[in-house]
Design a protein around this motif. Sequence first.
Motif, PDB file in Angstrom:
ATOM      1  N   SER A   1       0.831  -1.205   0.000  1.00  0.00           N
ATOM      2  CA  SER A   1       0.000   0.000   0.000  1.00  0.00           C
ATOM      3  C   SER A   1       0.867   1.256   0.000  1.00  0.00           C
ATOM      4  O   SER A   1       0.536   2.251  -0.670  1.00  0.00           O
TER       5      SER A   1
ATOM      6  N   LYS B   1      -3.714   6.828  -2.243  1.00  0.00           N
ATOM      7  CA  LYS B   1      -4.180   5.465  -2.005  1.00  0.00           C
ATOM      8  C   LYS B   1      -4.719   4.866  -3.292  1.00  0.00           C
ATOM      9  O   LYS B   1      -5.500   5.491  -4.011  1.00  0.00           O
TER      10      LYS B   1
ATOM     11  N   TYR C   1      -6.152   1.021  -5.065  1.00  0.00           N
ATOM     12  CA  TYR C   1      -6.643  -0.321  -4.736  1.00  0.00           C
ATOM     13  C   TYR C   1      -6.688  -1.213  -5.969  1.00  0.00           C
ATOM     14  O   TYR C   1      -6.992  -0.758  -7.073  1.00  0.00           O
TER      15      TYR C   1
ATOM     16  N   ILE D   1     -15.552  -0.314  -3.612  1.00  0.00           N
ATOM     17  CA  ILE D   1     -14.306   0.012  -2.927  1.00  0.00           C
ATOM     18  C   ILE D   1     -14.076   1.523  -2.898  1.00  0.00           C
ATOM     19  O   ILE D   1     -13.621   2.081  -1.893  1.00  0.00           O
TER      20      ILE D   1
ATOM     21  N   ASP E   1     -16.295   3.931  -2.793  1.00  0.00           N
ATOM     22  CA  ASP E   1     -17.159   4.542  -1.771  1.00  0.00           C
ATOM     23  C   ASP E   1     -16.702   4.174  -0.370  1.00  0.00           C
ATOM     24  O   ASP E   1     -16.684   5.017   0.533  1.00  0.00           O
ATOM     25  N   ARG E   2     -16.324   2.909  -0.191  1.00  0.00           N
ATOM     26  CA  ARG E   2     -15.981   2.443   1.156  1.00  0.00           C
ATOM     27  C   ARG E   2     -14.657   3.002   1.649  1.00  0.00           C
ATOM     28  O   ARG E   2     -14.529   3.371   2.816  1.00  0.00           O
ATOM     29  N   TYR E   3     -13.671   3.066   0.757  1.00  0.00           N
ATOM     30  CA  TYR E   3     -12.329   3.472   1.188  1.00  0.00           C
ATOM     31  C   TYR E   3     -11.915   4.843   0.663  1.00  0.00           C
ATOM     32  O   TYR E   3     -10.776   5.264   0.892  1.00  0.00           O
ATOM     33  N   LYS E   4     -12.827   5.539  -0.004  1.00  0.00           N
ATOM     34  CA  LYS E   4     -12.546   6.879  -0.527  1.00  0.00           C
ATOM     35  C   LYS E   4     -11.314   6.864  -1.429  1.00  0.00           C
ATOM     36  O   LYS E   4     -10.335   7.582  -1.226  1.00  0.00           O
ATOM     37  N   VAL E   5     -11.367   6.009  -2.448  1.00  0.00           N
ATOM     38  CA  VAL E   5     -10.252   5.809  -3.367  1.00  0.00           C
ATOM     39  C   VAL E   5     -10.652   6.280  -4.763  1.00  0.00           C
ATOM     40  O   VAL E   5     -11.791   6.089  -5.193  1.00  0.00           O
TER      41      VAL E   5
END
Length: 317
Positions: A8, A18, A20, A71, A73-77
């Motif tokens: 990461s 960040k 993913y 992903i 939305d969940r991890y703001k990527v």
Amino acid sequence: MEPYYKYSAYLRDRYGEKTYKLPVNLPLTCPNRDGQLGTEGCFYCGEQAAGFESEPDESVREQLLELREYIGDRYKVDKFIAYFQNFTNTYLPLNNLKSYVREALTVDDIVEVILSTRPDCVNYEYLQEIKNLVQTVKPEINLTLELGLQTINYRTLQNVNRGHSLAQFIDAVLTARTSDFGIGAHLILNLPGDEMIDVKENARVLSALRVDNVKLHALYLREGTELARQFKAGELEMISLEEYIDRVITFLRYLDPRIAVQRLIGRAPEEGSVFVNWDMSWWKIHDMIIEEMNEREVEQGDFFDYLQGPALNKFQG
């Protein structure tokens, strides 16, 4: 601070934020299953290989869009990697793979494409075709090969019916470099027959080849595989969790500190398996490794002093 170079952090260093991976599964197989090299497959490999987390019944674009939304939305990527993960992606007919890659390039915010494959399914012309496609459609996209090495011990490779050699892995790395592909490598640190000397040499070889990243797994045994049969028959004994942790730490200490580490132990499906991660959650084992490294006050690269003619150091002031 983590005692190893996390993947990461590597992605943040490379892309500035960040990033993913979005796993993509394709309807394919490998030459160690379809009769080209063999029919039994690797003695530890289940029917779904690395793709047990999702089904390849959606298009590449549909898989990527669905995962990107979840992903992101969940991890703001905002940056993603299209990761073609299951079986042997470069064993596809070239035009088929080019079509899948082209489809991935239509998805916004993709910054890299990773193709997971075997060392014996790589050649220069094939990679050049993929590279030329990407440069024509989206030249800013990076390309990476993830190569399943598993171990540098060529006898172990033979004993688990891996179907390729160490030499073929080295050749695949050198070939990929000539086509400007990044390199990732997969290792299983507790294959039957491997010892600590193999763990150290795994790190040394990957460091000498200057791979970009490495992914570590613990061997898990799927029902119906040859190693599962041996395990149930008492013919195969798995090393202890404590030994696995020691092997991971030793591997990291010999590994070039510039090589990113994707994971220290993999997730695996419990259903349909006869042995998985010593009946513990992968993240608990990960935390145990980190805790042990911190207690010992060791880190990645402690023993990275064996390249570039160390015997000549005596001549240097």
